[in-house]
Design a protein around this motif. Structure first.
Motif, PDB file in Angstrom:
ATOM      1  N   PHE A   1      33.642  43.521  52.171  1.00 46.26           N
ATOM      2  CA  PHE A   1      33.839  42.637  51.019  1.00 46.26           C
ATOM      3  C   PHE A   1      34.581  41.353  51.312  1.00 46.26           C
ATOM      4  CE2 PHE A   1      33.754  46.736  48.572  1.00 46.26           C
ATOM      5  CZ  PHE A   1      32.512  46.491  48.033  1.00 46.26           C
TER       6      PHE A   1
ATOM      7  N   LEU B   1      43.149  31.739  47.213  1.00 50.95           N
ATOM      8  CA  LEU B   1      43.647  33.116  47.238  1.00 50.95           C
ATOM      9  C   LEU B   1      44.404  33.441  48.516  1.00 50.95           C
ATOM     10  CD1 LEU B   1      40.627  34.990  45.631  1.00 50.95           C
ATOM     11  CD2 LEU B   1      42.752  34.266  44.561  1.00 50.95           C
TER      12      LEU B   1
ATOM     13  N   ILE C   1      47.795  39.720  37.391  1.00 50.35           N
ATOM     14  CA  ILE C   1      46.485  40.051  37.932  1.00 50.35           C
ATOM     15  C   ILE C   1      46.688  40.259  39.435  1.00 50.35           C
ATOM     16  CG2 ILE C   1      44.109  39.242  38.223  1.00 50.35           C
ATOM     17  CD1 ILE C   1      44.880  39.750  35.319  1.00 50.35           C
TER      18      ILE C   1
ATOM     19  N   ARG D   1      41.998  43.072  46.471  1.00 49.03           N
ATOM     20  CA  ARG D   1      40.705  42.508  46.062  1.00 49.03           C
ATOM     21  C   ARG D   1      39.622  42.819  47.086  1.00 49.03           C
ATOM     22  NH1 ARG D   1      43.396  38.129  48.126  1.00 49.03           N
ATOM     23  NH2 ARG D   1      42.337  36.779  49.612  1.00 49.03           N
ATOM     24  N   HIS D   2      40.043  43.090  48.347  1.00 53.00           N
ATOM     25  CA  HIS D   2      39.051  43.410  49.368  1.00 53.00           C
ATOM     26  C   HIS D   2      38.627  44.879  49.336  1.00 53.00           C
ATOM     27  CE1 HIS D   2      39.780  39.470  50.908  1.00 53.00           C
ATOM     28  NE2 HIS D   2      40.995  39.738  51.310  1.00 53.00           N
TER      29      HIS D   2
ATOM     30  N   PHE E   1      45.302  40.682  42.372  1.00 51.11           N
ATOM     31  CA  PHE E   1      44.203  40.661  43.350  1.00 51.11           C
ATOM     32  C   PHE E   1      44.694  40.527  44.786  1.00 51.11           C
ATOM     33  CE2 PHE E   1      44.135  36.618  40.892  1.00 51.11           C
ATOM     34  CZ  PHE E   1      44.809  35.828  41.795  1.00 51.11           C
ATOM     35  N   SER E   2      45.888  39.962  44.956  1.00 47.61           N
ATOM     36  CA  SER E   2      46.442  39.841  46.298  1.00 47.61           C
ATOM     37  C   SER E   2      47.892  40.292  46.248  1.00 47.61           C
ATOM     38  CB  SER E   2      46.377  38.394  46.775  1.00 47.61           C
ATOM     39  OG  SER E   2      47.297  37.587  46.049  1.00 47.61           O
TER      40      SER E   2
ATOM     41  N   LEU F   1      36.200  38.033  51.692  1.00 47.87           N
ATOM     42  CA  LEU F   1      35.893  36.599  51.591  1.00 47.87           C
ATOM     43  C   LEU F   1      37.212  35.960  51.210  1.00 47.87           C
ATOM     44  CD1 LEU F   1      32.669  36.785  49.399  1.00 47.87           C
ATOM     45  CD2 LEU F   1      32.754  36.257  51.826  1.00 47.87           C
TER      46      LEU F   1
ATOM     47  N   SER G   1      35.108  41.906  34.365  1.00 44.24           N
ATOM     48  CA  SER G   1      35.473  40.660  35.040  1.00 44.24           C
ATOM     49  C   SER G   1      34.230  39.805  35.234  1.00 44.24           C
ATOM     50  CB  SER G   1      36.102  40.958  36.403  1.00 44.24           C
ATOM     51  OG  SER G   1      35.143  41.558  37.251  1.00 44.24           O
TER      52      SER G   1
ATOM     53  N   GLN H   1      37.606  46.449  46.381  1.00 38.96           N
ATOM     54  CA  GLN H   1      36.969  46.757  45.086  1.00 38.96           C
ATOM     55  C   GLN H   1      35.926  45.714  44.721  1.00 38.96           C
ATOM     56  OE1 GLN H   1      40.129  46.556  42.150  1.00 38.96           O
ATOM     57  NE2 GLN H   1      40.017  44.326  42.094  1.00 38.96           N
ATOM     58  N   LEU H   2      35.165  45.991  43.668  1.00 44.59           N
ATOM     59  CA  LEU H   2      34.125  45.070  43.228  1.00 44.59           C
ATOM     60  C   LEU H   2      34.672  43.870  42.465  1.00 44.59           C
ATOM     61  CD1 LEU H   2      31.481  47.703  42.058  1.00 44.59           C
ATOM     62  CD2 LEU H   2      31.475  46.424  44.193  1.00 44.59           C
ATOM     63  N   PRO H   3      35.493  44.063  41.436  1.00 44.15           N
ATOM     64  CA  PRO H   3      35.987  42.888  40.734  1.00 44.15           C
ATOM     65  C   PRO H   3      37.094  42.198  41.528  1.00 44.15           C
ATOM     66  CG  PRO H   3      36.580  44.913  39.553  1.00 44.15           C
ATOM     67  CD  PRO H   3      35.941  45.313  40.832  1.00 44.15           C
ATOM     68  N   LEU H   4      37.457  40.996  41.114  1.00 47.27           N
ATOM     69  CA  LEU H   4      38.596  40.317  41.716  1.00 47.27           C
ATOM     70  C   LEU H   4      39.870  40.719  40.957  1.00 47.27           C
ATOM     71  CD1 LEU H   4      39.716  38.133  43.659  1.00 47.27           C
ATOM     72  CD2 LEU H   4      39.181  36.451  41.914  1.00 47.27           C
ATOM     73  N   GLY H   5      39.831  40.620  39.657  1.00 47.40           N
ATOM     74  CA  GLY H   5      41.004  40.899  38.847  1.00 47.40           C
ATOM     75  C   GLY H   5      41.335  42.378  38.796  1.00 47.40           C
ATOM     76  N   ARG H   6      42.611  42.684  38.582  1.00 42.52           N
ATOM     77  CA  ARG H   6      43.028  44.077  38.419  1.00 42.52           C
ATOM     78  C   ARG H   6      44.371  44.120  37.698  1.00 42.52           C
ATOM     79  NH1 ARG H   6      45.027  46.804  42.675  1.00 42.52           N
ATOM     80  NH2 ARG H   6      43.149  48.071  42.804  1.00 42.52           N
ATOM     81  N   ARG H   7      44.524  45.111  36.813  1.00 36.60           N
ATOM     82  CA  ARG H   7      45.758  45.301  36.063  1.00 36.60           C
ATOM     83  C   ARG H   7      46.780  46.067  36.905  1.00 36.60           C
ATOM     84  NH1 ARG H   7      45.159  48.581  31.316  1.00 36.60           N
ATOM     85  NH2 ARG H   7      46.499  47.241  30.085  1.00 36.60           N
TER      86      ARG H   7
ATOM     87  N   ARG I   1      29.900  37.187  47.066  1.00 37.77           N
ATOM     88  CA  ARG I   1      30.052  38.632  47.160  1.00 37.77           C
ATOM     89  C   ARG I   1      28.931  39.378  46.432  1.00 37.77           C
ATOM     90  NH1 ARG I   1      35.247  42.284  45.639  1.00 37.77           N
ATOM     91  NH2 ARG I   1      36.163  41.504  47.541  1.00 37.77           N
TER      92      ARG I   1
END
Lengths: 480, 480
Positions: free
Chosen positions: B326, B333, B101, B347-348, B103-104, B328, A147, B350-356, A197
């Motif tokens: 984390f 969002l 994605i 998203r809060h 993230f939320s 923000l 990402s 983990q490191l990346p914002l996106g996720r499958r 971040r």
């Protein structure tokens, strides 16, 4: 499940996927479910005995689909696009089957080598300076990150290591902690939250540079911050310039910012997560002018270049600046070729150790679309956003809030933030299309992003008609 | 490519995948290629015009396969297993099609909610204390990370934030940099290199605790380090205990280490990347005793639980300790449900914002295998490793170098490191099986890891016969 059952069920899944994509327009783009909807629909524990594929697929329609936000619906205009294409899906099937973990060259040479070459292909499509390419005589090269957040963090950590090593030579009296305390990174106040971040994670200060009237970071504001911070004993070391901000797709002024970073020996990272894909079109390439000043550059083919998530493309001018920040070599990962200078162990370029064979997706997409096909795709999206823009501009109740350069239109009703919040709520409650908002300076603004691979003019016209109707209702109620 | 073409090509790909899996045993497990092999076989730039699927698939066999290390071959005994199963591949196809994605919560409620429930399912399979489960009245819960490296880093960053906040209250005179300078993390000297890297990234000291004769971290060594460091003004804040080390699958003594961490107010993270999957079997669950002392626990279903990469399962006792490190919240969002307390915005975590939509893989695998099927799979691998162990033990030329608990056998020829390096080279050059080495204390050791889903007793017997032959040749040459 054995191979022959997989042949059968796999083909059923292919048909399910094709049906889903063909019928997506008829599904409600945003779900009706309330938080906690799913748990009561699912057993509290995993089953002891195996269940059938059919039972699960029934539950997909019954339990999963009612809670899905359909990102690939032509009625989805929220966030930014996330890529979806059949060639990428085909490649992902192959990637799953090979299932290698490409942390080193030896762990699967094809996985590493195809990635290096695909990153060169993509770099050439963007006309990146040769110094970023692995095939050049230089020290650069590309890597697929998960990402843009990770790319920014990796760049910040590499920059932190570089400046720390330099200072430990020039100012040996400074401890590492003393250095860390003085380090400052910068980005525009329009930069993505992942930049802030990255600063948090890296344990360094991050300062937001006020953007100008066009939401761009400019030389004077950056210079002012640098001078003020240096005067108070701080050490500027890292600048993130954004090309295509998330809020309104504005562009920091690279040609101004770049030379300053170079003069000040500050690492320049460019985050073009969304906009980067457009630079494959000659008519948009000028937006990338100034990339020659950067130490690292990143954008997400998994946003707008038809390569399914995850595929975030990052290039650096000096490979050793990344690997120097991360390199650790336990014996179980050593292999006989690694010191030959010819090979790449991508684990030294990224945060995780493991990595999938993601370059297959690039290879399939680039070949099955061809550069011309990809350019046509970008151009179509940009044309559709301008179509929406002109509908908005023709309506005296609405205003455009930022220049429309690529596939994002920021707009609002002329009037209060409260009015626009009410409009957005009406739009999303109606469930016919899906949008998200942003703040531009103090204004609450609606973002209309061209997202779906299958979105056409007719959807834009429908969406506008729908927005207009809801706005008229709203203004009517306001008056009463 | 449209949906109807995808129906056709997708089914061809399903057959290719099935053919690949069925024929993998006949492919050479480790490739013959030399570094740089691929570039001359591929054009220097992406094609301008589209190419056919058939042309690409031809190149898969001609260009890619000769450079693949076949991780799912039953002749592959290197590293640790990486999971591969048909149900996971089917789920991944669906995941690619939905392509959300997550993230939320609002970005796709099903994606978030299925993940929360699947992490509870898996937690219950492991008999994790209730405090780690999201369904409990407590403050815990699970999240899918991309890799154990990321989980370790996330835990370290959360621990760093926790201790920093505590110290800023109790010792307000300390600056953040002054605190960072004093922070120390610990792991055994057998811990994975990703732990050292997490320390590097987080900008904190990491100290290696000498392991005992069984390669385990014990109370006395940890206590000694803690006392020494506290006496010199440092602040211990984080311990990583490993269950199933990469070198030899040894286990840190949780029941000793755990209480010390709790007494000292030090965050305890457990990394069971490989071994964790085994804890679903009652006979191996005792290896996890002491998890109740941990603040966070992680293992990789993508290693040994048939869920294809990536799927790294992480639980925490206090959700707020992750999100606090984390969080923000930019406007684009935010969504209307997020402050309800009912929902999770991953998203809060983990490191990346996106996720499958990775929990689909867990759901398909857990249901299509059933808990009993998964337990049977683990047991078969453990049985095969004991089969190999007893072959080694029966041979007076060889020795076993560490206790065989799960699916890894560490062994060597009695004799010098040089002799064993020569043996490994002979084995890997013969290309019939693939192994990697490790160092145990000062000994060069061969690792024999049971990896493939389709490995059977016959492959173990063949592998041993082959190793034995090469060793005999080697010892013969040595004598001459």
């Amino acid at each position: 499940m054995n191979a022959s059952e997989f042949r059968k069920k796999g083909k059923e899944m292919v048909d399910y996927v094709a049906d889903y994509m063909e019928g997506i327009e008829k599904r409600q783009v945003y779900p009706d479910v309330e938080p906690g909807y799913l748990r009561p629909l699912i057993p509290a524990t995993a089953p002891q005995e195996p269940e059938t594929f059919e039972a699960i697929m029934n539950d997909v329609e019954k339990i999963i689909m009612p809670g899905v936000t359909h990102w690939h619906s032509p009625h989805f205009f929220a966030y930014f696009p996330t890529a979806s294409s059949y060639p990428a899906m085909l490649a992902d099937m192959l990637c799953g089957a090979i299932g290698c973990i490409g942390f080193s060259w030896a762990a699967s040479p094809a996985c590493t080598e195809l990635e290096t070459v695909m990153m060169d292909w993509l770099g050439k499509m963007l006309e990146l300076p040769e110094t970023f390419l692995a095939e050049s005589a230089g020290e650069g090269g590309g890597v697929i990150q998960g990402s843009a957040s990770e790319a920014t963090l990796v760049a910040l950590l590499a920059a932190r290591t570089r400046v720390t090593r330099q200072l430990q030579i020039t100012s040996p009296e400074l401890s590492q902690a003393a250095i860390m305390e003085k380090l400052v990174a910068y980005s525009s106040d329009q930069a993505h939250s992942s930049v802030e971040r990255a600063g948090l994670i890296g344990g360094v200060k991050l300062k937001a540079i006020p953007s100008d009237g066009n939401f761009a970071m400019r030389a004077c504001a950056l210079k002012e911050a640098l001078e003020r911070d240096k005067a108070s004993g701080l050490i500027p070391f890292f600048v993130v310039a954004t090309l295509g901000t998330t809020s309104c797709c504005s562009f920091d002024n690279l040609l101004e910012v770049g030379p300053i970073c170079n003069q000040e020996n500050v690492w320049l990272h460019i985050d073009a997560a969304y906009a980067g894909s457009a630079f494959i079109c000659p008519e948009f390439r000028h937006l990338l002018n100034g990339v020659e000043f950067a130490d690292s550059f990143n954008f997400n083919p998994h946003k707008w270049l038809l390569v399914n998530f995850d595929c975030s493309a990052m290039w650096v001018k000096k490979r050793s600046s990344l690997t120097g920040a991360f390199k650790l070599d336990p014996l179980y990962l050593k292999h006989s070729h690694q010191d030959s200078g010819l090979i790449t162990d991508y684990r030294h370029w990224q945060l995780p150790l493991g990595r999938r064979f993601r370059s297959l997706k690039m290879w399939f997409v680039f070949r099955m679309y061809g550069v011309k096909g990809l350019q046509a795709y970008i151009r179509k999206h940009v044309q559709l956003s301008h179509e929406f823009e002109s509908l908005v501009r023709r309506d005296p109740c609405f205003e455009i809030c930022a220049e429309v350069t690529l596939g994002l239109v920021c707009f609002r009703l002329k009037g209060s933030n409260k009015l626009n919040e009410a409009l957005l709520e009406k739009i999303n409650n109606a469930r016919k299309i899906h949008l998200v908002p942003c703040h531009l300076k103090d204004k609450f603004v609606l973002r209309f992003a061209i997202c779906s691979r299958t979105v056409e003019s007719v959807h834009i016209q429908q969406a506008w008609k729908h927005i207009k109707e809801l706005a008229t209702q709203l203004l009517q109620t306001e008056k009463e």
